[in-house]
Design an enzyme around this catalytic site. Structure first.
Site, PDB file in Angstrom:
ATOM      1  N   ARG A 260      35.775  43.911  52.890  1.00  0.00           N
ATOM      2  CA  ARG A 260      35.230  43.196  51.728  1.00  0.00           C
ATOM      3  C   ARG A 260      34.140  42.203  52.169  1.00  0.00           C
ATOM      4  O   ARG A 260      34.105  41.068  51.703  1.00  0.00           O
ATOM      5  CB  ARG A 260      36.323  42.472  50.945  1.00  0.00           C
ATOM      6  CG  ARG A 260      35.964  42.316  49.464  1.00  0.00           C
ATOM      7  CD  ARG A 260      36.794  41.275  48.750  1.00  0.00           C
ATOM      8  NE  ARG A 260      36.518  41.323  47.324  1.00  0.00           N
ATOM      9  CZ  ARG A 260      36.755  40.333  46.474  1.00  0.00           C
ATOM     10  NH1 ARG A 260      37.293  39.214  46.884  1.00  0.00           N
ATOM     11  NH2 ARG A 260      36.484  40.443  45.211  1.00  0.00           N
TER      12      ARG A 260
ATOM     13  N   LYS B 155      45.113  29.046  42.898  1.00  0.00           N
ATOM     14  CA  LYS B 155      45.390  30.456  43.197  1.00  0.00           C
ATOM     15  C   LYS B 155      44.919  30.679  44.624  1.00  0.00           C
ATOM     16  O   LYS B 155      43.723  30.588  44.914  1.00  0.00           O
ATOM     17  CB  LYS B 155      44.638  31.361  42.227  1.00  0.00           C
ATOM     18  CG  LYS B 155      44.849  32.847  42.501  1.00  0.00           C
ATOM     19  CD  LYS B 155      44.198  33.682  41.413  1.00  0.00           C
ATOM     20  CE  LYS B 155      44.173  35.155  41.781  1.00  0.00           C
ATOM     21  NZ  LYS B 155      43.323  35.922  40.853  1.00  0.00           N
TER      22      LYS B 155
ATOM     23  N   ASP C 113      46.049  43.564  41.348  1.00  0.00           N
ATOM     24  CA  ASP C 113      44.785  43.427  40.630  1.00  0.00           C
ATOM     25  C   ASP C 113      44.709  44.411  39.468  1.00  0.00           C
ATOM     26  O   ASP C 113      43.758  44.369  38.687  1.00  0.00           O
ATOM     27  CB  ASP C 113      43.610  43.679  41.585  1.00  0.00           C
ATOM     28  CG  ASP C 113      43.359  42.484  42.474  1.00  0.00           C
ATOM     29  OD1 ASP C 113      43.931  41.417  42.204  1.00  0.00           O
ATOM     30  OD2 ASP C 113      42.601  42.616  43.453  1.00  0.00           O
TER      31      ASP C 113
ATOM     32  N   ASP D  58      38.340  31.366  38.677  1.00  0.00           N
ATOM     33  CA  ASP D  58      38.609  32.225  39.832  1.00  0.00           C
ATOM     34  C   ASP D  58      37.432  32.154  40.797  1.00  0.00           C
ATOM     35  O   ASP D  58      36.680  31.170  40.840  1.00  0.00           O
ATOM     36  CB  ASP D  58      38.895  33.647  39.315  1.00  0.00           C
ATOM     37  CG  ASP D  58      39.842  34.434  40.215  1.00  0.00           C
ATOM     38  OD1 ASP D  58      39.365  34.953  41.244  1.00  0.00           O
ATOM     39  OD2 ASP D  58      41.036  34.532  39.893  1.00  0.00           O
TER      40      ASP D  58
ATOM     41  N   ASP E 284      44.266  33.017  47.555  1.00  0.00           N
ATOM     42  CA  ASP E 284      44.023  34.448  47.758  1.00  0.00           C
ATOM     43  C   ASP E 284      43.801  34.754  49.233  1.00  0.00           C
ATOM     44  O   ASP E 284      43.566  33.851  50.057  1.00  0.00           O
ATOM     45  CB  ASP E 284      42.779  34.841  46.931  1.00  0.00           C
ATOM     46  CG  ASP E 284      42.768  36.305  46.544  1.00  0.00           C
ATOM     47  OD1 ASP E 284      43.562  37.087  47.096  1.00  0.00           O
ATOM     48  OD2 ASP E 284      41.944  36.668  45.679  1.00  0.00           O
ATOM     49  N   MET E 285      43.838  36.012  49.584  1.00  0.00           N
ATOM     50  CA  MET E 285      43.517  36.481  50.938  1.00  0.00           C
ATOM     51  C   MET E 285      43.135  37.950  50.798  1.00  0.00           C
ATOM     52  O   MET E 285      43.963  38.758  50.418  1.00  0.00           O
ATOM     53  CB  MET E 285      44.753  36.342  51.826  1.00  0.00           C
ATOM     54  CG  MET E 285      44.463  36.589  53.269  1.00  0.00           C
ATOM     55  SD  MET E 285      45.608  37.730  53.966  1.00  0.00           S
ATOM     56  CE  MET E 285      45.433  37.325  55.686  1.00  0.00           C
ATOM     57  N   ASN E 286      41.876  38.248  51.076  1.00  0.00           N
ATOM     58  CA  ASN E 286      41.372  39.568  50.713  1.00  0.00           C
ATOM     59  C   ASN E 286      41.066  40.501  51.872  1.00  0.00           C
ATOM     60  O   ASN E 286      40.353  41.487  51.693  1.00  0.00           O
ATOM     61  CB  ASN E 286      40.128  39.420  49.834  1.00  0.00           C
ATOM     62  CG  ASN E 286      40.521  39.180  48.390  1.00  0.00           C
ATOM     63  OD1 ASN E 286      41.234  39.985  47.802  1.00  0.00           O
ATOM     64  ND2 ASN E 286      40.108  38.061  47.827  1.00  0.00           N
TER      65      ASN E 286
HETATM   66  C1  GLA Z   1      41.178  39.321  44.692  1.00  0.00           C
HETATM   67  C2  GLA Z   1      42.232  38.863  43.712  1.00  0.00           C
HETATM   68  C3  GLA Z   1      41.659  38.889  42.312  1.00  0.00           C
HETATM   69  C4  GLA Z   1      40.435  38.002  42.256  1.00  0.00           C
HETATM   70  C5  GLA Z   1      39.430  38.431  43.297  1.00  0.00           C
HETATM   71  C6  GLA Z   1      38.293  37.449  43.387  1.00  0.00           C
HETATM   72  O1  GLA Z   1      40.895  40.675  44.523  1.00  0.00           O
HETATM   73  O2  GLA Z   1      43.379  39.648  43.815  1.00  0.00           O
HETATM   74  O3  GLA Z   1      42.627  38.471  41.368  1.00  0.00           O
HETATM   75  O4  GLA Z   1      40.843  36.676  42.479  1.00  0.00           O
HETATM   76  O5  GLA Z   1      40.010  38.541  44.578  1.00  0.00           O
HETATM   77  O6  GLA Z   1      37.364  37.794  44.353  1.00  0.00           O
END
Ligand code: GLA
Length: 673
Positions: A399, A432, A497, A322, A434-436
Site C-alpha cells: 500500500r 481509530k 473493510d 478517517d 489502523d495498520m495497513n
Molecule cells: C484501512 C481501514 C479503512 C480506512 C482506510 C484509510 O483500509 O481499514 O477503514 O481507514 O484504511 O486509508
C-alpha cells in the site's frame, strides 16, 4: 510421585495430574467431570513411541515428546534442540497453578502457569522461561499451552478469509492427522483469527482456544491414532528462532482456554462473558459517523461539516474523520508519519474545525496509523533507519508504505509523543488506530522483533487508557489485528473493510463466534456487494449494523429526506436496545440473532433467501424459534402483541418478509404472569 489438582472456574473445572516430567490433563468440563476415571489416561502398552507421546500431556519439550507434538523446541546454538526436564516446584490452589520444571543440562527453567479468570469459564495458560545456564538458548517452537481433548477425532471450527472477507466460519472433520492455522505477518492477519473451536464429531460440547497475542502465531490440532485430539497454541518464532541470553527470561503470551456444554453458540457466550469482564466499566459505545467511504482522501472542513450536520440530525453521537486529514495525504502514497493537520484542508485551523463539529453536539474522533511511514514523508527523510530494512536489500512497499520498527525505543517514544500531542491539543474522544501493512523485511535480526514490537504496541494502548474517556477502535486494514490482547486494551474492533450487506452478514456471524457484540464496530454504508452483490434495503443495512456497535459510513448528504427520516427512526430504535445488544446473552438463529437479558429479548432478523410470495400467493410467515426465555409471557414493545414463552420457543416468533421488508427488529419485554 503425581499430585492431582483441580482448578475451579465459574461452572467448569480443569483437573491436572502433575507428574515428575510433565502435567497431564485428567478432565475439563462442567463441575464434577473430575469425579471419575480419566477419559484420557492411556490404558495400553506403548510401541514405537514414547510414554509422553501417548499421554495426555499439557506441556512438554521435544526430547520428552518427540513424535506427537512438543510444545517447546529449544537448545543451545548448534546443539540438539531436544530437552528433558524434571519438576522442581509445584504451587497450586483452586485458582492458579505454577509448575516449575528444570532441564539440568542447559539450565533452562520453565514455569507453567495456569490462572482462572474469576467468574468466567476461561482459563489462561502460559509459560515463563528462564535461562539459568551460561550459554544462550535458541527457541524454535514456543507454545503457550497444549491441551488434550476427550474427543474421538475432531470437528474443528475456525475463522478464515482474506482482506475484505475476514471471519468466514469454516468447519472440518479431522478423523486423524494434523491441522494448522497461523500468521507470519507480525500481526494476527486476515487469513485466520487466532482462535479455534473443537468438538466431538457427534457431541454438542465445545472446547476453544484463543490467543492473547497481536504478533505472529500458530495454533494446531493433531488427532493421534487413538483418536485423542491435542491442540497447541502460541507465538510463532519468525523469521528465526528466539534467543534467550544467559540469565534472561522469555515470557509466552497467554493462551485462553474456554469450554461450553452448549456447542459453538455456548462457547461464544463464554468468550463474550470474558470480553465483558475485561472491558470493566468501559461500556460507552456512541453511535458514530465515519467519513471514509463518503469522502476518501478528499477531506476538507466544508465537506466534513456538511456530513457532520446530517450525522447529528439522524442521531449520531460521534463524528470520526478517517484518513486524509494530515499533511501530504492527498492519496495513499504520502503523509504517513507526519501527523500534522493539513492547514490547506482546514483553513480556519484544525482546532476550529473540531470545535465546529463539537458545536453540533457530536464528540470528535480521528484516524491514525501510528506504526506506518510513507517514503515521501518528512519522518522518513529524517529517520530512514526507523523503518524495517535489511542493509543492501530492497524495501518492499505494501500500500505504498513502510512499517516502523516499533520495537525500537526511539520509534516508540516518537509515537507516544505524537499521540500525546494530538490528544492534548484537540478535544478528541475517539481514535481509530489502523495498520495497513504487515511487517517485512524484519531486519535487523538481532532481537525478538515481534516481542519488542508487541511490547511497545501494548504500552501505547495502555497510554491511551490514560486520556479520560478516549475510546479506541482497533483496525488493521479491517480485521487484521483481532486478538484478545488488542481487545483487552481497546474498545471496539473494525472487523472488515467490507461493508456490503450480505458480505457483512457472514463476517459478523464469524466475528460473533469469537468476540462480543459490543466489540463489533459496524457501519451502514452505500457499498454494493463485493462477493454477494444482491441489493438490500437501507433498513437491512441498519439492522445489520445494530447487531454490534452502530455506525454510519454512507454519503448521507446524498440521502433523501425519506431516507434520513428512516435513519433517524432506526438510530433512535438502536439507542433503545443498545444495552441489551451489548450486555445480553447472544443466541444465534438462522439469519437472526437474539440478545437476552432477564427483562428483555431483542431479535434482529434478515431475509437473505427467496421471498415467500405473500401476499400475491398463499403462504405463511417465517417463524424464528427463540431460546433462553423466562417462563410466562412476552409483549412486543411496538405492537403490544402478547406471546407466551412456550409459543415463542416451540412455534417461534413470526416475521413477515416482503419485497420491501427484508429485515426486522423485534423487542420483547417479559411481562408478569
Ligand atoms: C484501512 C481501514 C479503512 C480506512 C482506510 C484509510 O483500509 O481499514 O477503514 O481507514 O484504511 O486509508
Amino acid at each position: 510421585m503425581t499430585t492431582r489438582r483441580t482448578l475451579r472456574l465459574a461452572t467448569t473445572t480443569y483437573t491436572v495430574d502433575i507428574g515428575p516430567h510433565w502435567p497431564e490433563l485428567v478432565a475439563w468440563g462442567p463441575v464434577g467431570v473430575e469425579d471419575g476415571p480419566s477419559p484420557l489416561a492411556n490404558h495400553g502398552r506403548v510401541h514405537f513411541i514414547t510414554e509422553a507421546d501417548a499421554a495426555p500431556v499439557d506441556y512438554a519439550p521435544r526430547g520428552q515428546r518427540p513424535f506427537f507434538g512438543a510444545d517447546l523446541v529449544v537448545g543451545r546454538p548448534g546443539e540438539p534442540r531436544e530437552s528433558w526436564w524434571e519438576l522442581t516446584e509445584n504451587k497450586a490452589n483452586h485458582q492458579q497453578m505454577r509448575l516449575t520444571y528444570v532441564d539440568k543440562v542447559t539450565g533452562l527453567e520453565a514455569v507453567l502457569i495456569y490462572q482462572v479468570v474469576p467468574a468466567t469459564d476461561v482459563l489462561l495458560r502460559h509459560v515463563e522461561l528462564t535461562n539459568n545456564g551460561d550459554t544462550p538458548l535458541e527457541v524454535e517452537r514456543f507454545g503457550s499451552a497444549g491441551v488434550c481433548l476427550p474427543t474421538r477425532g475432531a470437528r474443528l471450527t475456525y475463522l478464515s478469509g482474506q482482506w475484505a472477507q475476514e471471519f468466514q466460519r469454516r468447519t472440518i472433520d479431522l478423523p486423524a492427522g494434523e491441522f494448522r492455522i497461523g500468521s507470519r505477518y507480525g500481526v494476527p492477519g486476515h487469513n485466520y483469527a487466532p482462535w479455534l473451536a473443537v468438538q466431538d464429531q457427534h457431541g454438542e460440547q465445545a472446547w476453544g482456544v484463543s490467543l492473547v497475542w497481536p504478533g505472529s502465531w500458530e495454533i494446531d490440532a493433531e488427532v493421534d491414532p487413538t483418536g485423542m485430539t491435542r491442540v497447541r497454541a502460541g507465538r510463532l518464532p519468525h523469521p528465526g528462532p528466539l534467543v534467550i541470553e544467559a540469565g534472561a527470561m522469555l515470557i509466552a503470551p497467554y493462551a485462553a482456554l474456554a469450554y461450553s456444554p452448549d456447542g459453538l453458540d455456548g462457547l461464544a457466550r463464554v468468550w463474550h462473558a470474558y470480553e465483558r469482564r475485561i472491558r470493566r466499566d468501559r461500556t460507552r459505545r456512541p453511535v458514530l459517523y465515519n467519513s471514509w467511504e463518503a469522502t476518501g482522501f478528499a477531506v476538507d472542513a466544508p465537506s466534513q461539516l456538511e456530513l457532520a450536520k446530517v450525522a447529528a440530525d439522524v442521531g449520531a453521537e460521534l463524528f470520526v474523520v478517517d484518513d486524509g486529514w494530515f499533511t501530504g495525504r492527498g492519496d495513499d502514497t504520502g503523509g504517513l508519519g507526519d501527523w500534522t493537520p493539513d492547514e490547506a484542508k482546514f483553513p480556519g485551523g484544525f482546532g476550529k474545525f473540531v470545535d465546529d463539529v463539537r458545536a453540533l453536539g457530536l464528540d470528535f474522533g480521528l484516524w491514525v496509523e501510528p506504526e506506518a511511514v510513507s517514503p515521501k514523508s518528512r519522518l522518513y527523510a529524517e529517520h530512514p533507519d526507523w523503518a524495517y530494512r535489511i542493509d543492501g536489500r530492497p524495501q518492499t512497499l505494501i500500500r505504498n508504505q513502510l512499517l516502523l520498527d516499533l520495537g525500537r525505543k526511539d520509534v516508540y517514544e516518537y509515537i507516544s509523543a505524537m499521540l500525546d500531542r494530538l490528544l492534548t491539543t484537540y478535544p478528541i474522544s475517539y481514535l481509530k488506530w489502523d495498520m495497513n501493512r504487515p511487517a517485512t523485511p524484519r531486519g535487523p535480526a538481532l532481537s525478538d522483533l515481534d516481542g519488542d514490537y508487541v511490547h511497545h504496541y501494548k504500552l501505547l494502548l495502555i497510554q491511551l487508557r490514560g486520556y479520560k474517556d478516549v475510546l479506541v477502535e482497533a483496525c488493521a486494514g479491517g480485521g487484521g489485528r483481532t486478538d484478545l490482547q488488542t481487545i483487552a486494551y481497546s474498545d471496539v474492533v473494525w472487523p472488515s473493510d467490507n461493508t456490503a450487506p450480505l458480505d457483512r452478514l457472514s463476517i459478523q456471524d464469524g466475528f460473533l463466534l469469537a468476540h462480543a457484540p459490543d466489540r463489533m464496530s459496524s457501519w451502514v454504508t452505500d457499498a454494493p456487494g463485493i462477493f454477494d452483490a444482491r441489493p438490500r434495503s437501507l433498513r437491512f443495512r441498519f439492522v445489520l449494523a445494530m447487531a454490534g456497535v452502530l455506525g454510519i459510513g454512507a454519503d448521507i448528504t446524498k440521502w433523501t429526506d425519506a431516507q434520513r427520516a428512516e435513519a433517524r427512526a432506526l438510530v433512535a430504535r438502536y439507542k433503545e436496545i443498545r444495552d441489551v445488544v451489548h450486555n445480553g446473552d447472544v443466541y444465534r438463529l438462522p439469519d437472526a440473532v437474539q440478545y437476552v437479558t432477564p427483562a428483555t429479548t431483542v431479535v434482529l432478523a434478515w431475509n437473505t433467501g427467496a421471498l415467500p410470495g405473500i401476499p400475491d400467493v398463499p403462504g405463511r410467515p417465517v417463524r424464528l424459534p427463540l431460546q433462553a426465555l423466562r417462563p410466562g409471557f412476552y409483549a412486543d414493545r411496538e405492537s403490544g402483541a402478547p406471546y407466551s414463552s412456550a409459543h415463542l420457543t416451540h412455534v417461534g416468533l413470526p416475521v413477515h418478509w416482503t419485497r420491501d421488508h427484508d429485515a426486522d427488529v423485534v423487542v420483547l419485554d417479559h411481562v408478569a404472569t
